[in-house]
Design a protein around this motif. Structure first.
Motif, PDB file in Angstrom:
ATOM      1  N   MET A  42     134.891 111.382  41.673  1.00 13.97           N
ATOM      2  CA  MET A  42     135.901 112.398  41.422  1.00 13.97           C
ATOM      3  C   MET A  42     136.580 112.180  40.070  1.00 13.97           C
ATOM      4  SD  MET A  42     135.539 114.399  43.887  1.00 13.97           S
ATOM      5  CE  MET A  42     136.834 115.533  43.364  1.00 13.97           C
ATOM      6  N   SER A  43     136.610 110.926  39.574  1.00 15.17           N
ATOM      7  CA  SER A  43     137.291 110.672  38.300  1.00 15.17           C
ATOM      8  C   SER A  43     136.584 111.404  37.171  1.00 15.17           C
ATOM      9  CB  SER A  43     137.365 109.178  38.022  1.00 15.17           C
ATOM     10  OG  SER A  43     136.100 108.689  37.626  1.00 15.17           O
ATOM     11  N   ALA A  44     135.262 111.559  37.271  1.00 15.90           N
ATOM     12  CA  ALA A  44     134.542 112.297  36.229  1.00 15.90           C
ATOM     13  C   ALA A  44     135.024 113.744  36.187  1.00 15.90           C
ATOM     14  CB  ALA A  44     133.037 112.239  36.503  1.00 15.90           C
ATOM     15  N   ARG A  45     135.286 114.305  37.354  1.00 12.36           N
ATOM     16  CA  ARG A  45     135.759 115.692  37.405  1.00 12.36           C
ATOM     17  C   ARG A  45     137.200 115.783  36.918  1.00 12.36           C
ATOM     18  NH1 ARG A  45     132.517 118.907  40.984  1.00 12.36           N
ATOM     19  NH2 ARG A  45     134.317 120.265  41.013  1.00 12.36           N
ATOM     20  N   VAL A  46     138.038 114.799  37.284  1.00 10.77           N
ATOM     21  CA  VAL A  46     139.420 114.795  36.813  1.00 10.77           C
ATOM     22  C   VAL A  46     139.433 114.652  35.291  1.00 10.77           C
ATOM     23  CG1 VAL A  46     141.589 113.509  36.843  1.00 10.77           C
ATOM     24  CG2 VAL A  46     140.354 113.908  38.974  1.00 10.77           C
ATOM     25  N   ALA A  47     138.545 113.796  34.757  1.00  7.45           N
ATOM     26  CA  ALA A  47     138.490 113.599  33.308  1.00  7.45           C
ATOM     27  C   ALA A  47     138.203 114.913  32.595  1.00  7.45           C
ATOM     28  CB  ALA A  47     137.418 112.559  32.966  1.00  7.45           C
ATOM     29  N   GLU A  48     137.299 115.710  33.166  1.00  6.90           N
ATOM     30  CA  GLU A  48     137.003 117.008  32.568  1.00  6.90           C
ATOM     31  C   GLU A  48     138.250 117.899  32.546  1.00  6.90           C
ATOM     32  OE1 GLU A  48     134.268 117.031  30.643  1.00  6.90           O
ATOM     33  OE2 GLU A  48     133.938 119.070  31.344  1.00  6.90           O
ATOM     34  N   GLN A  49     139.002 117.894  33.638  1.00  7.33           N
ATOM     35  CA  GLN A  49     140.206 118.727  33.721  1.00  7.33           C
ATOM     36  C   GLN A  49     141.236 118.259  32.696  1.00  7.33           C
ATOM     37  OE1 GLN A  49     140.046 121.184  35.763  1.00  7.33           O
ATOM     38  NE2 GLN A  49     138.944 120.628  37.616  1.00  7.33           N
ATOM     39  N   VAL A  50     141.443 116.925  32.628  1.00  9.83           N
ATOM     40  CA  VAL A  50     142.460 116.388  31.721  1.00  9.83           C
ATOM     41  C   VAL A  50     142.098 116.750  30.281  1.00  9.83           C
ATOM     42  CG1 VAL A  50     143.463 114.250  30.820  1.00  9.83           C
ATOM     43  CG2 VAL A  50     143.164 114.552  33.280  1.00  9.83           C
ATOM     44  N   ARG A  51     140.823 116.576  29.939  1.00 13.99           N
ATOM     45  CA  ARG A  51     140.380 116.903  28.584  1.00 13.99           C
ATOM     46  C   ARG A  51     140.621 118.388  28.305  1.00 13.99           C
ATOM     47  NH1 ARG A  51     135.336 118.693  27.498  1.00 13.99           N
ATOM     48  NH2 ARG A  51     134.834 118.911  25.304  1.00 13.99           N
ATOM     49  N   ALA A  52     140.263 119.225  29.289  1.00 11.72           N
ATOM     50  CA  ALA A  52     140.447 120.659  29.105  1.00 11.72           C
ATOM     51  C   ALA A  52     141.926 120.977  28.906  1.00 11.72           C
ATOM     52  CB  ALA A  52     139.896 121.416  30.310  1.00 11.72           C
ATOM     53  N   GLY A  53     142.790 120.308  29.681  1.00 10.32           N
ATOM     54  CA  GLY A  53     144.220 120.551  29.558  1.00 10.32           C
ATOM     55  C   GLY A  53     144.731 120.182  28.173  1.00 10.32           C
ATOM     56  N   ILE A  54     144.232 119.055  27.630  1.00  5.51           N
ATOM     57  CA  ILE A  54     144.716 118.603  26.321  1.00  5.51           C
ATOM     58  C   ILE A  54     144.224 119.533  25.216  1.00  5.51           C
ATOM     59  CG2 ILE A  54     144.586 116.737  24.625  1.00  5.51           C
ATOM     60  CD1 ILE A  54     144.494 114.787  27.017  1.00  5.51           C
ATOM     61  N   ILE A  55     142.931 119.917  25.289  1.00  6.64           N
ATOM     62  CA  ILE A  55     142.465 120.770  24.181  1.00  6.64           C
ATOM     63  C   ILE A  55     142.939 122.215  24.328  1.00  6.64           C
ATOM     64  CG2 ILE A  55     140.465 119.345  23.515  1.00  6.64           C
ATOM     65  CD1 ILE A  55     138.684 121.114  25.071  1.00  6.64           C
ATOM     66  N   ALA A  56     143.535 122.538  25.487  1.00  7.13           N
ATOM     67  CA  ALA A  56     144.083 123.889  25.629  1.00  7.13           C
ATOM     68  C   ALA A  56     145.407 124.015  24.870  1.00  7.13           C
ATOM     69  CB  ALA A  56     144.291 124.221  27.105  1.00  7.13           C
ATOM     70  N   LEU A  57     146.023 122.862  24.552  1.00  8.46           N
ATOM     71  CA  LEU A  57     147.305 122.922  23.834  1.00  8.46           C
ATOM     72  C   LEU A  57     147.051 123.297  22.372  1.00  8.46           C
ATOM     73  CD1 LEU A  57     148.833 119.617  25.225  1.00  8.46           C
ATOM     74  CD2 LEU A  57     149.500 121.940  25.847  1.00  8.46           C
ATOM     75  N   PRO A  58     147.990 124.009  21.767  1.00  4.46           N
ATOM     76  CA  PRO A  58     147.817 124.351  20.351  1.00  4.46           C
ATOM     77  C   PRO A  58     147.720 123.079  19.509  1.00  4.46           C
ATOM     78  CG  PRO A  58     149.696 125.517  21.311  1.00  4.46           C
ATOM     79  CD  PRO A  58     149.243 124.534  22.325  1.00  4.46           C
ATOM     80  N   ARG A  59     146.825 123.098  18.485  1.00  2.00           N
ATOM     81  CA  ARG A  59     146.650 121.931  17.622  1.00  2.00           C
ATOM     82  C   ARG A  59     147.964 121.500  16.988  1.00  2.00           C
ATOM     83  NH1 ARG A  59     142.066 119.929  15.402  1.00  2.00           N
ATOM     84  NH2 ARG A  59     142.950 119.622  13.334  1.00  2.00           N
ATOM     85  N   GLY A  60     148.820 122.478  16.741  1.00  4.08           N
ATOM     86  CA  GLY A  60     150.093 122.191  16.088  1.00  4.08           C
ATOM     87  C   GLY A  60     150.930 121.166  16.843  1.00  4.08           C
ATOM     88  N   GLN A  61     150.746 121.073  18.167  1.00  2.00           N
ATOM     89  CA  GLN A  61     151.595 120.154  18.946  1.00  2.00           C
ATOM     90  C   GLN A  61     151.350 118.701  18.571  1.00  2.00           C
ATOM     91  OE1 GLN A  61     152.425 120.704  22.940  1.00  2.00           O
ATOM     92  NE2 GLN A  61     153.100 122.795  22.610  1.00  2.00           N
ATOM     93  N   SER A  62     150.056 118.299  18.505  1.00  3.68           N
ATOM     94  CA  SER A  62     149.811 116.903  18.154  1.00  3.68           C
ATOM     95  C   SER A  62     150.172 116.675  16.688  1.00  3.68           C
ATOM     96  CB  SER A  62     148.351 116.538  18.417  1.00  3.68           C
ATOM     97  OG  SER A  62     147.507 117.256  17.556  1.00  3.68           O
ATOM     98  N   MET A  63     149.929 117.666  15.829  1.00  3.71           N
ATOM     99  CA  MET A  63     150.306 117.521  14.426  1.00  3.71           C
ATOM    100  C   MET A  63     151.815 117.346  14.299  1.00  3.71           C
ATOM    101  SD  MET A  63     147.986 120.448  12.708  1.00  3.71           S
ATOM    102  CE  MET A  63     146.248 120.237  12.462  1.00  3.71           C
ATOM    103  N   ALA A  64     152.567 118.155  15.058  1.00  3.32           N
ATOM    104  CA  ALA A  64     154.025 118.049  15.007  1.00  3.32           C
ATOM    105  C   ALA A  64     154.479 116.674  15.458  1.00  3.32           C
ATOM    106  CB  ALA A  64     154.639 119.129  15.889  1.00  3.32           C
ATOM    107  N   GLY A  65     153.822 116.166  16.518  1.00  2.00           N
ATOM    108  CA  GLY A  65     154.184 114.841  17.018  1.00  2.00           C
ATOM    109  C   GLY A  65     153.983 113.792  15.945  1.00  2.00           C
ATOM    110  N   LEU A  66     152.823 113.842  15.278  1.00  2.00           N
ATOM    111  CA  LEU A  66     152.535 112.851  14.245  1.00  2.00           C
ATOM    112  C   LEU A  66     153.494 113.029  13.059  1.00  2.00           C
ATOM    113  CD1 LEU A  66     148.632 112.971  14.394  1.00  2.00           C
ATOM    114  CD2 LEU A  66     150.123 111.139  15.221  1.00  2.00           C
TER     115      LEU A  66
END
Lengths: 243, 306
Positions: free
Chosen positions: A119-143
């Motif tokens: 199940m962790s492989a499936r959760v990993a897919e969801q987590v990755r999808a959730g992170i890349i669904a965020l606008p790129r600007g968010q991680s740039m703003a954080g940095l």
């Protein structure tokens, strides 16, 4: 159909000597819940880690994460459980193998690990999808604010990503519960195995599996309700679902 | 207009034909179905050696299959059919009841224990085997009697009467046995083979066949003491179908009493059997000799003496 229905079977004493047939189902339910819950914690922890490293700006972590996901999600769960239970103890040194075999509740631990990784492989897919669904600007703003990569994930990306993927995670949680039934093939006497035992003793096959079906349904409806409540509780007004 | 007349004529013809058949045979239930379809459906197991299993050509064979072949011949003669097709359906312990109940299969030929609880759901014909619950262990462990199992880890197959008997004895004699449940016989035996358990409690004939199939048959021994009186195995059929049961009972009784009965027993239990040419070496027990000379479909172990 030539079948004698007997719904009173659950109140009759079980041939195991203690309690009724219904108690047999309840003991099975306990193992189902214990296995499902432990495997889910395992899947959530490993899945989140792998999901995160697949979005890091590092070729090697992304490659490792991809290999992990493809390995665990492309092999049938049944085969994985057999590999963990029967093959692993033969691959390690004999003394460790013997210790593994004589571990009490070995099938329970094997099921938690096996279902957890699957199940962790499936959760990993969801987590990755959730992170890349965020606008790129968010991680740039954080940095740009001077946060480290770890801090950007901890304070900016993950809090939003997990909120986005809560609904699909609910499905994965329910899948984890249902997948515990596969563990009967490695000797875990959970709910489905108990239903099978009841039909074997009494030949009341339809009653036994109807009861197991209803118990699974009720358990999963409870989990769904709890997750819906969690979604509402962590919701940030104006963001995410239903604008 | 013409089509209506044709249809009416056909209907009258069909009714007349039905009436004639009914007069001639008065068939009901399973026998009626077999006559109409021209085929009988037999359920077999895939690894119940030597009762009912698949040989190296994936063909169902075994002791119970031979008995069923005799039953099929009796049905064919009774229905006065020139030939009767036999349809084989593989079943497991979980699917045999629904498939018997819904009419997919007519006879289950395997190693199903005939007991009173199960008779509430299905019928059994005359007993074809008697087996007692015993245990197998490695010779090096020197376990012969039930009391030798004190404090040991012992495995049995989940959902069987054997595990129940083991639990009962464990409580009654306060032996402190750690009882493990395995998914199936092969896995339970694997646990003894790999030292996960000291002994495996099961029907003695199944243990004998597991030992004969093991990598090193000489390493294992069966216990001298049994957990139970020998319990009967029977061929299973639908309940509440007296005509079919009567026919099957008569066919099996004739078969057991004839020379073919003893010869078939010897063929599967005292001679090399496919696929590997193993010999189980299990002579006929006095109880089964009695059940062959006086066939009985009783579920009561006491009905078979010894």
């Amino acid at each position: 159909m030539n079948y004698t229905w007997n719904w009173g079977i659950f109140l009759e004493p079980s041939p195991e000597g203690v309690g009724t047939y219904f108690d047999m189902l309840l003991v099975g339910l306990k193992w189902t819940i214990a296995t499902g819950a432990c495997a889910w914690v395992w899947a959530l922890v490993c899945g989140s880690l792998i999901g995160v490293i697949r979005t890091l700006p590092n070729r090697w972590t992304v490659g490792f994460g991809n290999a992990y996901v493809e390995l665990f999600r492309n092999i049938p769960l049944l085969v994985q459980l057999f590999l963990w239970y029967f093959v692993l103890p033969e691959l390690v040194p004999a003394s460790i193998g013997l210790w593994l075999k004589q571990l009490p509740n070995a099938s329970f631990f094997t099921a938690v690990v096996g279902i957890g990784f699957f199940m962790s492989a499936r959760v990993a897919e969801q987590v990755r999808a959730g992170i890349i669904a965020l606008p790129r600007g968010q991680s740039m703003a954080g940095l740009a604010l001077g946060l480290t990569t770890a801090q950007t994930y901890r304070y900016v990306l993950l809090p939003m990503a997990f909120r986005i993927i809560l609904p699909p995670l609910t499905s994965e949680f329910l899948n984890t519960i249902k997948n515990t039934s596969v563990a009967l093939t490695i000797g875990l006497i959970e709910l489905t195995a108990r239903a099978r035992a009841i039909q074997e003793f009494s030949f009341q096959v339809f009653e036994a599996f109807t009861a197991a079906t209803l118990i699974y349904l009720m358990l999963n409806l409870l989990i769904t309700a709890a997750m819906r409540w969690l979604e509402r509780w962590v919701k940030i007004p104006g963001y995410g679902q239903g604008k | 207009m013409r089509s209506i007349i044709t249809r009416t004529t056909l209907a009258i013809l069909a009714t007349t034909a039905l009436a004639f058949t009914a007069q001639a045979q008065e068939l009901t239930g399973t026998l009626k179905k077999i006559k109409e379809v021209g085929a009988i459906s037999i359920a077999h197991r895939d690894s119940s050696i030597p009762f009912s299993y698949l040989d190296d050509q994936q063909k169902p064979v075994g002791y119970a299959m031979d008995i069923c072949t005799a039953v099929v011949e009796a049905v064919r003669v009774h229905l006065k059919l020139p030939a009767l097709n036999v349809k084989f359906t593989p079943v497991t312990s979980a699917t045999r009841i629904p498939l018997i109940a819904n009419g997919t299969v007519d006879l289950e030929c395997g190693s199903t224990t005939n007991n009173v609880d199960r008779q509430k759901q299905v019928a059994f014909t005359n007993t074809h085997y008697l087996t007692a619950s015993a245990f197998v262990s490695k010779k090096t462990a020197k376990l012969m009697k039930i009391d030798d199992l004190k404090g040991k880890t012992v495995v049995s197959t989940s959902g069987t009467t054997n595990i129940k008997q083991l639990n009962d004895v464990n409580t009654a004699r306060s032996l402190g046995i750690n009882v493990l449940a395995a998914k199936d016989h092969a896995e339970a035996f694997l646990m003894v083979e790999t030292d996960r358990a000291a002994a495996f409690v099961m029907d003695d004939v199944l243990l004998a066949s597991l030992v004969a199939n093991a990598k090193a048959p000489a390493d294992y021994q069966l216990s001298a003491e049994a957990f139970s009186k020998p319990e009967p195995y029977g061929i299973m059929l639908r309940k509440d179908d007296p005509d079919f049961k009567k026919l099957v009972d008569k066919a099996t009784a004739d078969f057991y009493k004839s020379a073919a009965g003893a010869a078939t027993y010897a063929k599967w239990f005292q001679q090399p059997i496919p696929p590997k040419g193993l010999n189980l070496n299990v002579p006929m027990s006095p109880g089964l000799k009695g059940a062959f000379s006086k066939p009985s479909d009783s579920a009561d172990p006491d009905a078979y003496g010894s």
